[in-house]
Design a protein around this motif. Structure first.
Motif, PDB file in Angstrom:
ATOM      1  N   LYS A   1      -7.413  -2.724  -5.171  1.00 56.53           N
ATOM      2  CA  LYS A   1      -6.671  -3.097  -4.047  1.00 56.53           C
ATOM      3  C   LYS A   1      -6.737  -4.509  -3.793  1.00 56.53           C
ATOM      4  O   LYS A   1      -5.770  -4.963  -2.971  1.00 56.53           O
ATOM      5  CB  LYS A   1      -7.370  -2.239  -2.744  1.00 56.53           C
TER       6      LYS A   1
ATOM      7  N   GLY B   1      -3.507   1.841  -8.660  1.00 51.08           N
ATOM      8  CA  GLY B   1      -4.295   1.408  -7.327  1.00 51.08           C
ATOM      9  C   GLY B   1      -5.729   1.365  -7.436  1.00 51.08           C
ATOM     10  O   GLY B   1      -6.118   1.174  -6.508  1.00 51.08           O
TER      11      GLY B   1
ATOM     12  N   ASP C   1       0.993  -1.151   0.034  1.00 51.99           N
ATOM     13  CA  ASP C   1       0.153   0.062  -0.024  1.00 51.99           C
ATOM     14  C   ASP C   1       0.922   1.269  -0.007  1.00 51.99           C
ATOM     15  O   ASP C   1       0.528   2.228  -0.621  1.00 51.99           O
ATOM     16  CB  ASP C   1      -1.064  -0.020   1.265  1.00 51.99           C
TER      17      ASP C   1
END
Length: 292
Positions: A179, A176, A58
């Motif tokens: 996820k 992104g 992340d």
């Protein structure tokens, strides 16, 4: 000259390299990139101490998305067609780089809302033949573009497809989107990429990851040499342990399309040289049928 720009749309697949950065997910895949030095150092202290591999991923995505410029080098495979790329691009939609397609090569530059492309004969012929352009028209176009840059101002039909090649924001936004693809990671041995210590994050993809609920797989005959063998796909992402946790390398092994891509030169200026006017063919003039 809409026909010419439509023949060039295949080059927009350069942006598919972004999908390689989304762990385990790719409508296109990357293959071999320039060699990099990878060895096992012992960084101290570990900037990711106490963090899970998913948490590191992340942070890596967030950091990489903050980049104002970068260089990417590797190979994109789209519709079973390999496309080698080496591009430097920034967040001002400026870029300079090179691509190789079916034995041909081309340079692309974009600045000031104008895209320039210069290819060799093999590149133009492969690009236009793929779109079933008449052979006579291909020959005439290649002769016209020999040693010259095709100048494509923004707003021309097909120009948007080419401008996507240099759209850093779009590339990083794709990074992104999903996820869930970045969960279930493990941390592998630390290493180095071009003398920078990195943490390695590993994602293993099995048949269960791609099987829809209710689907049933046909049994395979282990004694039949013609039966395809399942090779587990593993994606390894190298995350910088020095400075911002940028993604520096992605490697895929196993699966149908193994390979790698490298990212470097983060936040460095991208200098784009505008080709001399005498070395360009203006697409807008070609559209009107006037001399270039």
């Amino acid at each position: 000259m809409t026909s010419h720009t439509s023949r060039l749309r295949a080059t927009s697949t350069v942006t598919a390299v972004a999908t390689a950065l989304v762990l385990g997910a790719a409508p296109a895949a990357v293959a071999q990139s320039p060699p990099v030095t990878v060895r096992a150092p012992s960084p101290s202290p570990d900037p990711f101490k106490g963090q899970t591999a998913d948490q590191i991923a992340d942070k890596a995505v967030t950091a990489t998305q903050s980049a104002t410029s970068l260089r990417m080098a590797g190979r994109v495979v789209s519709s079973d067609q390999p496309l080698d790329v080496d591009f430097s691009l920034n967040d001002k939609n400026e870029c300079t780089g090179a691509i190789k397609l079916k034995g041909g090569a081309a340079e692309i530059r974009q600045t000031g809302r104008v895209t320039y492309m210069k290819g060799d004969e093999a590149f133009w012929r492969a690009s236009m033949s793929a779109q079933r352009m008449p052979e006579a028209q291909i020959d005439a176009t290649i002769e016209l573009l020999k040693g010259r840059w095709l100048k494509i101002p923004q707003g021309q039909p097909g120009a948007e497809d080419l401008s996507d090649v240099c759209d850093l924001k779009a590339l990083l936004d794709d990074l992104g989107k999903d996820k869930e693809r970045r969960t279930g990671l493990t941390r592998g041995p630390d290493a180095e990429v071009d003398d920078t210590p990195v943490a390695t994050l590993v994602k293993k993809k099995t048949d269960a990851d791609t099987t829809e609920p209710g689907d049933t797989a046909e049994p395979r005959d282990p004694g039949d040499p013609t039966e395809p063998r399942d090779t587990p796909e593993t994606t390894t992402v190298s995350v910088s342990q020095r400075g911002k946790p940028y993604i520096l390398k992605v490697v895929k092994t196993g699966g149908d399309e193994p390979g790698s891509v490298t990212l470097s030169e983060y936040d460095k200026p991208v200098k784009v040289a505008v080709p001399p006017a005498g070395e360009t063919v203006d697409l807008t003039k070609l559209d009107r049928g006037t001399p270039a």
